[in-house]
Structures are given as structure tokens and as C-alpha cells.
Motif scaffolding. Structure first.
Motif, PDB file in Angstrom:
ATOM      1  N   PHE A  73       0.837  -1.202   0.000  1.00 43.08           N
ATOM      2  CA  PHE A  73       0.000   0.000   0.000  1.00 43.08           C
ATOM      3  C   PHE A  73       0.873   1.253   0.000  1.00 43.08           C
ATOM      4  O   PHE A  73       2.053   1.213   0.350  1.00 43.08           O
ATOM      5  N   ALA A  74       0.267   2.351  -0.392  1.00 46.84           N
ATOM      6  CA  ALA A  74       0.889   3.673  -0.327  1.00 46.84           C
ATOM      7  C   ALA A  74      -0.183   4.659   0.111  1.00 46.84           C
ATOM      8  O   ALA A  74      -1.354   4.537  -0.280  1.00 46.84           O
ATOM      9  N   SER A  75       0.201   5.617   0.949  1.00 44.88           N
ATOM     10  CA  SER A  75      -0.749   6.644   1.381  1.00 44.88           C
ATOM     11  C   SER A  75      -0.034   7.985   1.497  1.00 44.88           C
ATOM     12  O   SER A  75       1.199   8.049   1.545  1.00 44.88           O
ATOM     13  N   ILE A  93       4.550  10.864   3.360  1.00 46.22           N
ATOM     14  CA  ILE A  93       4.361   9.781   2.405  1.00 46.22           C
ATOM     15  C   ILE A  93       4.599   8.475   3.156  1.00 46.22           C
ATOM     16  O   ILE A  93       5.593   8.360   3.880  1.00 46.22           O
ATOM     17  N   VAL A  94       3.694   7.527   3.001  1.00 45.24           N
ATOM     18  CA  VAL A  94       3.799   6.251   3.714  1.00 45.24           C
ATOM     19  C   VAL A  94       3.711   5.110   2.710  1.00 45.24           C
ATOM     20  O   VAL A  94       2.826   5.102   1.854  1.00 45.24           O
ATOM     21  N   VAL A  95       4.638   4.161   2.807  1.00 46.05           N
ATOM     22  CA  VAL A  95       4.601   2.941   1.997  1.00 46.05           C
ATOM     23  C   VAL A  95       4.760   1.746   2.934  1.00 46.05           C
ATOM     24  O   VAL A  95       5.401   1.852   3.981  1.00 46.05           O
ATOM     25  N   GLY A  96       4.158   0.641   2.563  1.00 43.20           N
ATOM     26  CA  GLY A  96       4.275  -0.533   3.414  1.00 43.20           C
ATOM     27  C   GLY A  96       3.566  -1.724   2.822  1.00 43.20           C
ATOM     28  O   GLY A  96       3.169  -1.714   1.652  1.00 43.20           O
ATOM     29  N   SER A  97       3.385  -2.747   3.654  1.00 43.47           N
ATOM     30  CA  SER A  97       2.704  -3.951   3.210  1.00 43.47           C
ATOM     31  C   SER A  97       2.061  -4.659   4.398  1.00 43.47           C
ATOM     32  O   SER A  97       2.569  -4.610   5.516  1.00 43.47           O
ATOM     33  N   ILE A  98       0.959  -5.307   4.103  1.00 48.19           N
ATOM     34  CA  ILE A  98       0.285  -6.201   5.042  1.00 48.19           C
ATOM     35  C   ILE A  98       0.516  -7.606   4.493  1.00 48.19           C
ATOM     36  O   ILE A  98       0.380  -7.828   3.291  1.00 48.19           O
ATOM     37  N   VAL A 105      -5.231 -13.075  11.277  1.00 45.65           N
ATOM     38  CA  VAL A 105      -4.082 -12.282  11.724  1.00 45.65           C
ATOM     39  C   VAL A 105      -3.231 -11.896  10.514  1.00 45.65           C
ATOM     40  O   VAL A 105      -2.950 -12.723   9.657  1.00 45.65           O
ATOM     41  N   ARG A 106      -2.844 -10.636  10.459  1.00 45.80           N
ATOM     42  CA  ARG A 106      -1.928 -10.161   9.415  1.00 45.80           C
ATOM     43  C   ARG A 106      -0.834  -9.335  10.073  1.00 45.80           C
ATOM     44  O   ARG A 106      -1.051  -8.697  11.104  1.00 45.80           O
ATOM     45  N   TYR A 107       0.333  -9.329   9.483  1.00 44.43           N
ATOM     46  CA  TYR A 107       1.457  -8.527   9.947  1.00 44.43           C
ATOM     47  C   TYR A 107       1.526  -7.274   9.085  1.00 44.43           C
ATOM     48  O   TYR A 107       1.260  -7.318   7.887  1.00 44.43           O
ATOM     49  N   VAL A 108       1.901  -6.168   9.695  1.00 44.92           N
ATOM     50  CA  VAL A 108       1.964  -4.889   8.985  1.00 44.92           C
ATOM     51  C   VAL A 108       3.354  -4.297   9.175  1.00 44.92           C
ATOM     52  O   VAL A 108       3.880  -4.265  10.290  1.00 44.92           O
ATOM     53  N   VAL A 109       3.949  -3.823   8.083  1.00 42.89           N
ATOM     54  CA  VAL A 109       5.215  -3.108   8.124  1.00 42.89           C
ATOM     55  C   VAL A 109       5.021  -1.847   7.286  1.00 42.89           C
ATOM     56  O   VAL A 109       4.476  -1.919   6.179  1.00 42.89           O
ATOM     57  N   GLU A 110       5.422  -0.675   7.839  1.00 43.97           N
ATOM     58  CA  GLU A 110       5.296   0.548   7.060  1.00 43.97           C
ATOM     59  C   GLU A 110       6.417   1.530   7.372  1.00 43.97           C
ATOM     60  O   GLU A 110       6.975   1.522   8.473  1.00 43.97           O
ATOM     61  N   LEU A 111       6.724   2.342   6.384  1.00 45.28           N
ATOM     62  CA  LEU A 111       7.720   3.396   6.490  1.00 45.28           C
ATOM     63  C   LEU A 111       7.032   4.712   6.202  1.00 45.28           C
ATOM     64  O   LEU A 111       6.436   4.881   5.135  1.00 45.28           O
ATOM     65  N   GLY A 112       7.092   5.633   7.162  1.00 47.69           N
ATOM     66  CA  GLY A 112       6.537   6.974   6.980  1.00 47.69           C
ATOM     67  C   GLY A 112       7.669   7.961   6.774  1.00 47.69           C
ATOM     68  O   GLY A 112       8.651   7.950   7.515  1.00 47.69           O
ATOM     69  N   ILE A 113       7.545   8.791   5.749  1.00 41.78           N
ATOM     70  CA  ILE A 113       8.596   9.751   5.415  1.00 41.78           C
ATOM     71  C   ILE A 113       8.059  11.163   5.607  1.00 41.78           C
ATOM     72  O   ILE A 113       7.079  11.560   4.949  1.00 41.78           O
ATOM     73  N   ASN A 114       8.675  11.924   6.495  1.00 41.77           N
ATOM     74  CA  ASN A 114       8.261  13.289   6.774  1.00 41.77           C
ATOM     75  C   ASN A 114       8.446  14.175   5.545  1.00 41.77           C
ATOM     76  O   ASN A 114       9.498  14.188   4.928  1.00 41.77           O
ATOM     77  N   TYR A 121       9.349   7.452  10.295  1.00 41.44           N
ATOM     78  CA  TYR A 121       9.311   6.291  11.185  1.00 41.44           C
ATOM     79  C   TYR A 121       9.316   4.996  10.393  1.00 41.44           C
ATOM     80  O   TYR A 121       8.986   4.962   9.211  1.00 41.44           O
ATOM     81  N   LEU A 122       9.671   3.939  11.080  1.00 38.69           N
ATOM     82  CA  LEU A 122       9.531   2.568  10.602  1.00 38.69           C
ATOM     83  C   LEU A 122       8.712   1.849  11.664  1.00 38.69           C
ATOM     84  O   LEU A 122       9.094   1.854  12.843  1.00 38.69           O
ATOM     85  N   ALA A 123       7.578   1.275  11.274  1.00 41.44           N
ATOM     86  CA  ALA A 123       6.680   0.651  12.248  1.00 41.44           C
ATOM     87  C   ALA A 123       6.293  -0.736  11.788  1.00 41.44           C
ATOM     88  O   ALA A 123       6.284  -1.040  10.601  1.00 41.44           O
ATOM     89  N   GLY A 124       5.941  -1.574  12.748  1.00 41.79           N
ATOM     90  CA  GLY A 124       5.456  -2.908  12.472  1.00 41.79           C
ATOM     91  C   GLY A 124       4.411  -3.277  13.502  1.00 41.79           C
ATOM     92  O   GLY A 124       4.362  -2.689  14.583  1.00 41.79           O
ATOM     93  N   GLY A 125       3.564  -4.219  13.165  1.00 41.62           N
ATOM     94  CA  GLY A 125       2.551  -4.617  14.116  1.00 41.62           C
ATOM     95  C   GLY A 125       1.699  -5.753  13.603  1.00 41.62           C
ATOM     96  O   GLY A 125       1.984  -6.350  12.555  1.00 41.62           O
ATOM     97  N   LEU A 126       0.632  -6.038  14.321  1.00 43.63           N
ATOM     98  CA  LEU A 126      -0.316  -7.096  13.995  1.00 43.63           C
ATOM     99  C   LEU A 126      -1.689  -6.487  13.785  1.00 43.63           C
ATOM    100  O   LEU A 126      -2.076  -5.547  14.482  1.00 43.63           O
ATOM    101  N   SER A 127      -2.440  -7.023  12.833  1.00 43.39           N
ATOM    102  CA  SER A 127      -3.845  -6.658  12.633  1.00 43.39           C
ATOM    103  C   SER A 127      -4.666  -7.914  12.812  1.00 43.39           C
ATOM    104  O   SER A 127      -4.328  -8.973  12.289  1.00 43.39           O
ATOM    105  N   PHE A 128      -5.763  -7.792  13.545  1.00 43.87           N
ATOM    106  CA  PHE A 128      -6.679  -8.912  13.744  1.00 43.87           C
ATOM    107  C   PHE A 128      -7.954  -8.632  12.968  1.00 43.87           C
ATOM    108  O   PHE A 128      -8.517  -7.552  13.056  1.00 43.87           O
ATOM    109  N   TYR A 129      -8.389  -9.606  12.161  1.00 46.54           N
ATOM    110  CA  TYR A 129      -9.607  -9.484  11.359  1.00 46.54           C
ATOM    111  C   TYR A 129     -10.644 -10.446  11.908  1.00 46.54           C
ATOM    112  O   TYR A 129     -10.330 -11.550  12.334  1.00 46.54           O
TER     113      TYR A 129
END
Length: 130
Positions: A73-75, A93-98, A105-114, A121-129
Motif C-alpha cells: 500500500f501507499a498513502s 508519504i507512507v509505503v508498506g505492506s500487510i 491475523v496479518r502482519y503490517v510493516v510501514e515506512l513513513g517519510i516526513n 518512522y519505521l513501524a510494524g505490528g499485527l492486525s486482527f480481522y
């Protein structure tokens, strides 16, 4: 709908807020998903607080290979940050992937650029569906 609560380190003390996502064009067949997120979050930095209100247009597309789902994804978050009788324009600008194999359960990794008054930032986490 998402809730945000977190501690911080360095200049960022904590954050608290929430967000909603509206997928106007869902990710179906050959078409990517396109949507808009809305977020309101209070961030405490170096003894000063800032209320950030952002709109987050995004695009995403899921691919499935050998039972693994990968959804890049990109946002482009933009909005306003309000603090002590002052305000800032916000943009990043944010790019990443689920990705993941499990149904709920899905894993999320994203990079946000000021770009303007936001964090890189560089972030990671879990999403529960459900």
C-alpha cells in the motif's frame, strides 16, 4: 475503526487517538483498492501537546501466492496540527505492506517519510480481522 495508544521515547512522550478507514473502491479482481482514512490523535512532545487531524488517501492491492497474502500500500497523509495557539500543516508519504498466512491475523510493516511537520518512522505490528 482503530484505536491508538502508545508510549514514546526521546521527544515523544505518548499518543492517544483513533482512526476510521473508508474503502471507496474495494480491492477486487484486477482493480486496486482506493480509499480514505481519517485520523485524530493527540501527541505529547517535550512537555507540549499537539492535536493532529489528518486525512489519509491510500491505494492498495492484495496478491495471494502459495497461501500467503501480500498487500502493498501507499498513502499520503495530510492535515493540520494544533498546539498552544499555533497550528502546522502536516504532510507525509507512507509505503508498506500487510502480509500473513492465517485467516484472522496479518502482519503490517510501514515506512513513513516526513515531508512537512510529521515524523519519519519505521513501524510494524499485527492486525486482527474478524
Amino acid at each position: 475503526v482503530m484505536g491508538v495508544i502508545g508510549t514514546g521515547s526521546g521527544p515523544k512522550n505518548f499518543r492517544l487517538g483513533g482512526a476510521m478507514v473508508f474503502d471507496f473502491f474495494p480491492d477486487v479482481e484486477g482493480q486496486p483498492g482506493i480509499g480514505l482514512g481519517a485520523q485524530m490523535i493527540y501527541v505529547r512532545r517535550r512537555g507540549e501537546g499537539r492535536l493532529e487531524m489528518t486525512a489519509i488517501p491510500y491505494i492498495h492491492k492484495a496478491f495471494e501466492t502459495e497461501g500467503m497474502v501480500v498487500e502493498p500500500f501507499a498513502s499520503f497523509p495530510f492535515g493540520m496540527g494544533f498546539r498552544s495557539n499555533n497550528y502546522d500543516g502536516l504532510f507525509s508519504i507512507v509505503v508498506g505492506s500487510i502480509f500473513g498466512k492465517a485467516d484472522h491475523v496479518r502482519y503490517v510493516v510501514e515506512l513513513g517519510i516526513n515531508v512537512d511537520h510529521m515524523d519519519t518512522y519505521l513501524a510494524g505490528g499485527l492486525s486482527f480481522y474478524h
